[in-house]
Design an enzyme around this catalytic site. Structure first.
Site, mmCIF file in Angstrom:
data_model
loop_
_atom_site.group_PDB
_atom_site.id
_atom_site.type_symbol
_atom_site.label_atom_id
_atom_site.label_comp_id
_atom_site.label_asym_id
_atom_site.label_seq_id
_atom_site.Cartn_x
_atom_site.Cartn_y
_atom_site.Cartn_z
ATOM 1 C CB SER A 154 -3.423 -9.663 -11.819
ATOM 2 O OG SER A 154 -2.456 -8.925 -11.121
ATOM 3 C CG ASP A 313 1.433 -9.020 -9.734
ATOM 4 O OD1 ASP A 313 2.359 -8.755 -10.520
ATOM 5 O OD2 ASP A 313 0.293 -8.530 -9.869
ATOM 6 C CD GLU A 415 -3.043 1.036 -8.158
ATOM 7 O OE1 GLU A 415 -4.060 1.738 -8.186
ATOM 8 O OE2 GLU A 415 -2.967 -0.066 -8.715
#
Length: 606
Positions: A154, A313, A415
């Site tokens: 990630s 990302d 989130e």
């Protein structure tokens, strides 16, 4: 030969040199042996990466505590044995699907995993090129696979890599599956000679490349079926200029295809458009880092006179937005909580336009418990339902599936760490669909003569300001952390008694949820309904002034984190008063509950 080391370490050195067939990592270990570096050898060989709910993630280096060929083979072998028992029918019929990002070793470790499964006679769908992480959970459900694996770290630094696993339901794995996989890995550590032979993949009938089919199906089912034609037309009409950065990751190719389809225009940051394992233009490849990671994007936007920046990302599951304020000329980088508020507004608006007959009483929005409660406030006002979950999209994704199994409709989940689920066909965060939906939202807002900041202000004016203040303290002493939380649970020396408030109870606590012990005084019998874990500390307080505060430990770092949000009523319009109350209450919580000076806690800013 290493001197001054015990029999266990010598045994592990011999084992590694016997099992590892990668000449580079063998040479690294031999060098440590020749240097008699006992400390480094112990660190690398006497502990190992543990398989958890996020799979594996760590430094790429030699040893069982790092990411390397041998550890990947051991993981794949153990994972295979787990699936042969737990998901055998799906494994036989549909196999697994594997993807990878553009980091060093990602493609190789995807191929090693495919090799282990093909050698065992099971079908494997292996992406022929790099792919965004959200395509894997999408494809697991599309093909009814036994599991999905994506090799990615990630937004971690360039020297890290990871091994992320999705269950057959398309959601990230949760306990006890992670523990069962870990157990199976430990029972299958000796690498088979066949596991090293990636040549078996060439022209193998068990191996297929799903990339084109998955990308086309994703565009149709996630974008074409969900984004209204009138909003695609508005994108073309508005002609909003958007600068886009893939952060040296894998998001650009499919994002460009999708933006062409929805009629929106993106200008990529050329230096960051294509995958690069060194991430040469950013210190940390994470758009959450703010302007330090968006410097090039801001320069590109200024040069192109673009008021908006979209960022993914490196594996494109997270999404960030920055906007140039037309009045002040300053760039605002929206927090995950602010974007959650805007997405909540927009996706509710779109849902009601698309399904005018649907009852909101049957619909849900979801966020993690440390995220903004703006969706909860909106739910009360608009008539839909809200639920919160533990931190992490593994919990949000599985909650979506639970709700859908009872006939409920989920509109949105998010989130605060810039993770957004705009379509529950993917029960995970998805930066690609989030960027498409937000482009439509931005075109709509700009067509009304507003900016995103104006719409955010409008949302807060309607539902009340929700101001967050999140940070953490470093503490590398587990005993001190335990003492801090046990003191909170036994306040003033009274067993099983929590604090009543702060600042001499000027701000009173009206509810407490302790997900370490399972206590929740808002539920029948004071029993928490969210999952409880005694291996981590997590307590949430709600104050009578509208402040929500969660104190928790980090699962990966030596930190005590605090997440706070002051939820004010719509009639409180003076933001300076809200900010002052927020800071005053949070400062008191930190000082009175955590006692940073007494416990030698180091604040984030130091």
């Amino acid at each position: 030969m290493v001197s001054n080391c015990d029999a266990q370490l010598k045994s592990k050195i011999d084992e590694w040199l016997d099992w590892d067939k990668n000449e580079e990592t063998r040479a690294k270990l031999q060098k440590l042996v020749d240097e008699n570096n006992v400390e480094a050898l112990q660190k690398k060989l006497l502990s190992r990466l543990s398989f958890g709910t996020a799979g594996l993630r760590g430094l790429m280096d030699v040893g069982y505590s790092c990411m390397n060929d041998l550890v990947i083979i051991q993981t794949a072998q153990g994972f295979l044995k787990f699936l042969e028992v737990a998901r055998r029918e799906l494994l036989d019929e549909n196999g697994i699907i594997i993807g990878y990002d553009g980091r060093y070793n990602s493609k190789r470790w995807a191929e090693i995993t495919a090799t282990v499964f093909v050698q065992a006679g099971f079908p494997v769908k292996l992406f022929g090129d790099v792919c965004p992480t959200p395509l894997i959970p999408f494809a697991v459900r599309r093909y009814k696979c036994a599991s999905g694996v994506v090799v990615t770290a990630s937004h971690n630094p360039k020297d890290d890599n990871g091994y992320k696993v999705y269950d057959s339901n398309g959601a990230q794995i949760i306990g006890p599956v992670d523990k069962e996989i870990q157990k199976s890995i430990l029972q299958n550590l000796k690498p088979l000679a066949s596991s090293w032979d990636t040549h078996v993949l060439k022209d193998n009938k068990l191996l297929t490349d799903p990339q084109q089919d998955v990308e086309e199906a994703y565009r149709k089912l996630i974008i074409e079926d969900e984004i209204l034609a009138e909003h695609r037309a508005l994108n073309k009409q508005t002609g909003l200029k958007i600068v886009y950065t893939a952060m040296h990751g894998v998001g650009y190719k499919i994002t460009q295809v999708i933006f062409d389809f929805i009629g929106a225009t993106i200008t990529p940051v050329p230096e960051q458009r294509d995958p690069h394992p060194d991430f040469p233009t950013v210190k940390f490849p994470n758009p959450e880092e703010g302007k330090s990671s968006l410097d090039l994007a801001i320069r590109t936007a200024e040069a192109n006179k673009s008021p908006l920046i979209f960022a993914h990302d490196p594996d494109a599951d997270r999404f960030a937005v920055a906007e140039k304020n037309s009045r002040t000329g300053e760039w605002k980088i929206f927090s995950g909580n602010e974007l959650g508020a805007i997405f909540g507004y927009w996706l509710l608006y779109c849902f009601q336009k698309k399904y005018p007959e649907e009852k909101l009483s049957n619909t849900f929005m979801i966020s993690s418990t440390v995220s903004s409660m703006i969706l909860k406030t909106m739910a009360k006002a608009e008539g839909f339902n809200f639920v919160d979950t533990l931190t992490g999209f593994k919990w949000i994704g599985n909650k979506v599936l639970d709700l859908e199994a009872t006939g409920k409709k989920v509109i949105f989940g998010f989130e605060e760490a810039i993770g957004f689920m705009c379509d529950p066909k993917i029960v995970d965060k998805d930066g690609i669909s989030a960027s498409a939906h937000f482009a439509c939202c931005a075109s709509y807002i700009y067509s009304k003569g507003q900016q995103i900041v104006d719409k955010l202000e409008e949302i807060y004016s309607k539902y009340g300001y929700h101001k967050s203040l999140n940070s953490y303290y470093f503490c590398d002493n587990p005993a001190i952390i335990r003492r801090i939380f046990e003191r909170i649970r036994n306040w003033d020396g009274c067993k099983d008694t929590y604090p009543g408030g702060v600042l001499h109870n000027r701000y009173k606590i009206i509810s407490i949820r302790d997900l370490t012990t399972g206590y929740d005084n808002t539920q029948p019998g004071n029993r928490a309904i969210l999952p409880v874990s005694c291996s981590a500390q997590m307590i949430t307080f709600v104050f009578d002034n509208g402040l929500h505060c969660t104190l928790r430990t980090s699962g990966t770092e030596p930190k005590i984190k605090y997440y706070t949000e002051l939820c004010s009523s719509p009639d409180v319009t003076d933001q300076s008063v809200i900010e002052k109350t927020l800071r005053e209450t949070v400062t008191a919580i930190c000082e009175e509950f955590l006692e940073p000076a007494k416990n030698s806690l180091i604040p984030q800013s130091d």
